[in-house]
Design an enzyme around this catalytic site. Structure first.
Site, PDB file in Angstrom:
ATOM      1  N   CYS A 149       0.741  -1.258  -0.063  1.00 21.21           N
ATOM      2  CA  CYS A 149      -0.186  -0.013   0.105  1.00 21.21           C
ATOM      3  C   CYS A 149       0.743   1.165  -0.175  1.00 21.21           C
ATOM      4  CB  CYS A 149      -0.910  -0.158   1.148  1.00 21.21           C
ATOM      5  SG  CYS A 149      -1.985  -1.457   1.393  1.00 21.21           S
ATOM      6  N   HIS A 200      -2.234   8.377   5.615  1.00 27.64           N
ATOM      7  CA  HIS A 200      -2.377   6.969   5.264  1.00 27.64           C
ATOM      8  C   HIS A 200      -3.840   6.564   5.602  1.00 27.64           C
ATOM      9  CE1 HIS A 200      -1.609   3.221   3.339  1.00 27.64           C
ATOM     10  NE2 HIS A 200      -1.789   2.602   4.696  1.00 27.64           N
TER      11      HIS A 200
END
Length: 435
Positions: A186, A327
């Protein structure tokens, strides 16, 4: 006898003579395909207006899975995305590669950079990443093999290679600078931008096409992440409420798909051709948690190192940061740890930093998350507007979150951090600023 003082003096003289100021890197083009739509302008407007692209997965193949929602790219017959995902294209390319080509075409057009000379093509590179391959392609090919060797497509291997989006872009446009691909779960998209930034700063290229793409939503992928207990399962009947970064009711992330591409350019190169500049990349920080395959360190030290190194790389003091695009994926563990890291690094200044996570609007695009959100951070710096964090009803703490609606960004110079963290403990942070 060696005269060390003379040697030292000569070395210092050589260093002074050879020193060159660091090359500045700016963003001159943007392209997006996402659950919020296709085209950077449309997607940005939808984000700022509080729209959400998360929807139900209607197929019977998902009916028995704990999670039945995702951030799906909206399509109309014969639109750009539908044409890109045609049968003829999918014969030789993965869906993520097709999406990357759509976003790249927009970004290059936006940047007005479609070089024709060999010299211009040789100073233009590509850094496009992918978090994971299309598992459906692997399963379908395995089924084909059971029917016979000749049923296996000769394009199967090229379709599943994570670097082929970068390869196809390089081939299509004739770009002969660095041809680079990143796959760091990610954090892929942010690493791709950071690496491209360094290629330009170090003189390996003058222009870089960078970002990431992901198109891996399938029953097997959803099942796999569900078995990790990573996905939201409590909001199947209310998909718009499922992704809840920093909210106490968060129960996991929502998988998304898409691509976002940025054109980075050396500042003087952009000046010479009178290019539009959205923002400047100031610094890039990386770190490893060295802790666990899926969970960050509880003390947030990996994120602290990443953010601190981005600041140091950009020569920026903590007090200059007034926005963080987090994030925060909406997982019970990860969001709290990132919040802890922000407070630990910035201490008293943390209350002056506006924190957003846009994943409430589009879900988690895995390998295309960091680049999509970096693009939003670039546009925040450019327009002076902070994107909202949707579904944030009960914040986990008292950080200065941008809640539900967008906010004007009041600052002498707009400077932000963009965080991206991935499985395996890989972390990346970009420092992005108003030009």
């Amino acid at each position: 006898m060696v005269k060390y003082s003379n040697i030292s003096t000569n070395i210092i003289r050589q260093i002074k003579t050879s020193y060159q100021p660091r090359r500045r890197v700016v963003v001159t083009g943007l392209g997006v395909v996402s659950p919020l739509g296709t085209s950077a302008e449309l997607v940005w407007n939808n984000l700022i207006q509080g729209h959400c692209g998360i929807t139900s997965l209607k197929s019977d193949d998902y009916a028995k899975l704990p999670c039945r929602i995702a951030g799906i790219i909206p399509q109309e017959p014969d639109d750009k995305v539908a044409k890109a995902l045609s049968k003829s294209n999918l014969k030789s390319m993965a869906p993520a590669t097709c999406l990357a080509l759509v976003a790249t075409a927009e970004a290059l057009t936006d940047a007005k950079w479609l070089p024709e000379s060999d010299e211009e093509k040789e100073v233009t590179g590509v850094a496009i990443g992918m978090g994971m391959i299309d598992l459906k392609d692997v399963c379908d090919t395995n089924d084909a093999l059971k029917l016979g060797y000749n049923k296996v497509s000769p394009f199967f291997v090229p379709r599943i290679l994570p670097n082929m989006a970068a390869g196809h872009i390089s081939i299509k446009y004739g770009f002969r600078g660095p041809n680079h691909a990143v796959s760091t779960a990610c954090a892929t998209g942010a690493h791709s931008i950071g690496d491209a930034f360094r290629f330009i700063r170090n003189g390996d290229a003058d222009v870089m096409v960078c970002g990431g793409a992901e198109a891996c939503i399938s029953p097997l992928a959803i099942a796999g992440f569900c078995r990790l207990r990573a996905l939201s399962t409590s909001f199947n009947d209310e998909p718009l409420k499922a992704s809840r970064p920093f909210d106490k009711r968060r129960d996991g992330f929502v998988m998304g798909e898409g691509a976002a591409v940025l054109v980075l350019e050396e500042y003087e190169h952009a000046i010479k051709r009178n290019a539009k500049m959205y923002a400047e990349i100031l610094g890039y920080g990386l770190s490893g948690d060295a802790s666990h395959i899926t969970s960050p360190r509880e003390d947030g030290s990996g994120a602290v190192l990443s953010m601190m190194r981005a600041l140091n790389d950009g020569g920026i003091g903590k007090e200059a940061i007034t926005h963080i695009n987090a994030h925060a994926t909406s997982t019970p563990t990860g969001d709290g740890i990132e919040s802890t890291a922000i407070k630990r690094l910035f201490q008293g200044h943390a209350s002056n930093i506006s924190v957003s996570s846009t994943k409430g609007a589009h879900g988690h695009l895995l390998g295309a998350a960091g680049n999509l959100e970096a693009l939003f951070t670039v546009l925040s710096c450019h327009h002076g507007v902070l994107p909202p964090t949707l579904n944030l009803e009960e914040p986990v703490d008292n950080l200065n979150y941008v809640v539900k609606t967008s906010r004007k960004w009041e600052s002498d110079r707009r400077v932000a951090l963009k965080n991206s963290f991935g499985f395996g403990g890989t972390n990346a942070t970009l420092c992005i600023a108003q030009v």
